[in-house]
Design an enzyme around this catalytic site. Sequence first.
Site, mmCIF file in Angstrom:
data_model
loop_
_atom_site.group_PDB
_atom_site.id
_atom_site.type_symbol
_atom_site.label_atom_id
_atom_site.label_comp_id
_atom_site.label_asym_id
_atom_site.label_seq_id
_atom_site.Cartn_x
_atom_site.Cartn_y
_atom_site.Cartn_z
ATOM 1 N NE ARG A 178 -4.102 0.030 1.520
ATOM 2 C CZ ARG A 178 -4.145 1.217 2.084
ATOM 3 N NH1 ARG A 178 -3.360 1.495 3.111
ATOM 4 N NH2 ARG A 178 -4.961 2.143 1.642
ATOM 5 C CB CYS A 212 16.171 -5.387 -5.255
ATOM 6 S SG CYS A 212 17.313 -6.407 -4.371
ATOM 7 C CE1 TYR A 271 -9.546 -4.207 -0.490
ATOM 8 C CE2 TYR A 271 -9.596 -2.562 1.233
ATOM 9 C CZ TYR A 271 -10.256 -3.322 0.291
ATOM 10 O OH TYR A 271 -11.614 -3.206 0.150
HETATM 11 N N1 LLP Z 1 -17.759 -3.128 -2.614
HETATM 12 C C1 LLP Z 1 -17.122 -3.003 -3.782
HETATM 13 C C2 LLP Z 1 -17.853 -3.204 -5.014
HETATM 14 C C3 LLP Z 1 -15.759 -2.670 -3.796
HETATM 15 O O1 LLP Z 1 -15.139 -2.535 -4.953
HETATM 16 C C4 LLP Z 1 -15.073 -2.488 -2.579
HETATM 17 C C5 LLP Z 1 -13.664 -2.171 -2.567
HETATM 18 C C6 LLP Z 1 -15.789 -2.651 -1.367
HETATM 19 C C7 LLP Z 1 -17.128 -2.960 -1.429
HETATM 20 C C8 LLP Z 1 -15.144 -2.495 -0.021
HETATM 21 O O2 LLP Z 1 -14.669 -1.202 0.178
HETATM 22 P P1 LLP Z 1 -14.061 -0.821 1.614
HETATM 23 O O3 LLP Z 1 -15.166 -0.920 2.632
HETATM 24 O O4 LLP Z 1 -12.971 -1.774 1.897
HETATM 25 O O5 LLP Z 1 -13.578 0.553 1.448
HETATM 26 N N2 LLP Z 1 -6.673 -1.894 -2.552
HETATM 27 C C9 LLP Z 1 -7.176 -0.605 -2.102
HETATM 28 C C10 LLP Z 1 -8.647 -0.643 -1.871
HETATM 29 C C11 LLP Z 1 -9.442 -1.115 -3.055
HETATM 30 C C12 LLP Z 1 -10.908 -1.178 -2.767
HETATM 31 C C13 LLP Z 1 -11.572 -1.988 -3.791
HETATM 32 N N3 LLP Z 1 -12.976 -2.089 -3.638
HETATM 33 C C14 LLP Z 1 -6.419 -0.158 -0.863
HETATM 34 O O6 LLP Z 1 -5.526 -0.870 -0.422
HETATM 35 O O7 LLP Z 1 -6.691 0.907 -0.343
#
Ligand code: LLP
Length: 467
Positions: free
Chosen positions: A357, A388, A417
């Site tokens: 992240r 690296c 994540y």
């Molecule tokens: N629903 C859908 C359709 C989504 O695409 C996501 C997250 C969630 C729910 C859940 O969202 P949350 O409550 O976790 O904010 N890799 C990124 C975050 C990508 C989020 C993708 N979708 C990071 O590390 O910040």
Amino acid sequence: MVSANLDLSLKGSDYLPSPSVSSPNQQISPITAQINQQDHLEIGGCDVVELVQRFGSPLYILDEETVRLASSQYRESLLRYYPGTSQVIYASKAWCSLAICSLVASEGLGFDVVSGGELYTTLEALERMGLSKQAAQLIYFHGNNKSPAELLYAIENKCTIIVDNWWELETLVKLAEQPIQIMLRLTPGIECHTHEYIRTGSIDSKFGFDPNQLETLFDYVQRQPNLKCVGLHAHIGSQIFERQPHQDLAGVLVGWLAQAKEQGLEVETLNLGGGLGIRYTESDDPPSIVEWVKALSAAVVTACEQLGTSLPRLMVEPGRSLIGTACVTAYTVGSSKEIPKVRTYIAVDGGMSDNPRPITYQSLYRVVLANQMSEEAQFKVTIAGKHCESGDILIKDALLPKTKPGDILVVLATGAYNSSMSSNYNRLPRPAAVLVYQGEANLIMQRETYLDLVRQDILPERLINFT
Ligand code: LLP
């Protein structure tokens, strides 16, 4: 010289949970975090230094109580503030494993899955818990490019499919031999303040149907005998601190729900996605889970009253705010490098492979010295990973007490994540994960071995015999 920063008198204890705050997403550390008599960080009743001695380093340490509290806050606040029926589903992309799926299922939550792999893991967890029969009501299959094989897999298991685009819709029409349950994902055109990579609601997004085609879409779906459309869905982004974008979303979706009904499509569910932010650092100020649910519920009720339409079944699908602050990553300190008048690097035994992240989104984290929690954090250092890659920096300008090789550094709020986006870059085996609860620690993910790293490799005979 390590730069001293004596005017700041931070200690590891400053990041411990505040008793006056009950929402896990508003804490930087798990709700059970405390300091024990050895001046060590303790989580779920387990000494973090001992956990590292027992399970190795780096180590993801997941606190069961934090996940349970966040889950119950979502569930109970919906029951309390939303007068209609409701369901909370866990966005398993945040961290998907057998143990996590069964933990969340035991709290009565359903699942948002986005791939055949997440679907398989969830089904397997439910089966082992004797909950296979409930899978159909619990699993919702998302994704902007589901393959026909993935769609068939979801159909066989009677999951609800959240249809994202025309190609998927037409594929489903061909695949469905009996009625299947679907929802439609729409792009609501709502902006929110978060990193552009994790913003999904604006019109320029790869996800969801273009709202300008709603009439045609609803007409098409209504004419398909084997597609039973039960709801509408939208997700506007992640790590959001404002309430307004989700309230606006509620208004927009209720309007579309009313339009669908006018066109004869009897949809009864609204899924407003996830997105509630968490506190990675002191400057992050998200609303509590209860406040967020309350605001959303009120917005749906108001919009329904204004349009004279009946209350839909309301769904939310949080990921980060359910699991983010429940986990920490423990690392062991190794080498260091002091560049006079520039900075001091402290290197740990993991980095961008277990937490991509910072390099991906410039995300900020807080760190504590788990073996000396009450020591003043007087030194400004940069925590580097062992990859690296110069950009493999976990935390720039972190404040820590003086460290030495062998110390245990714990980066906080790494549940969402991190493991799910981890890699084997530089062929580092992925860390182990333990679940801690009331003094017990259970391994939930084995540390990868070197053998695991070559398991999928194939060495053709021709290369072995090449001379
Ligand atoms: N629903 C859908 C359709 C989504 O695409 C996501 C997250 C969630 C729910 C859940 O969202 P949350 O409550 O976790 O904010 N890799 C990124 C975050 C990508 C989020 C993708 N979708 C990071 O590390 O910040």
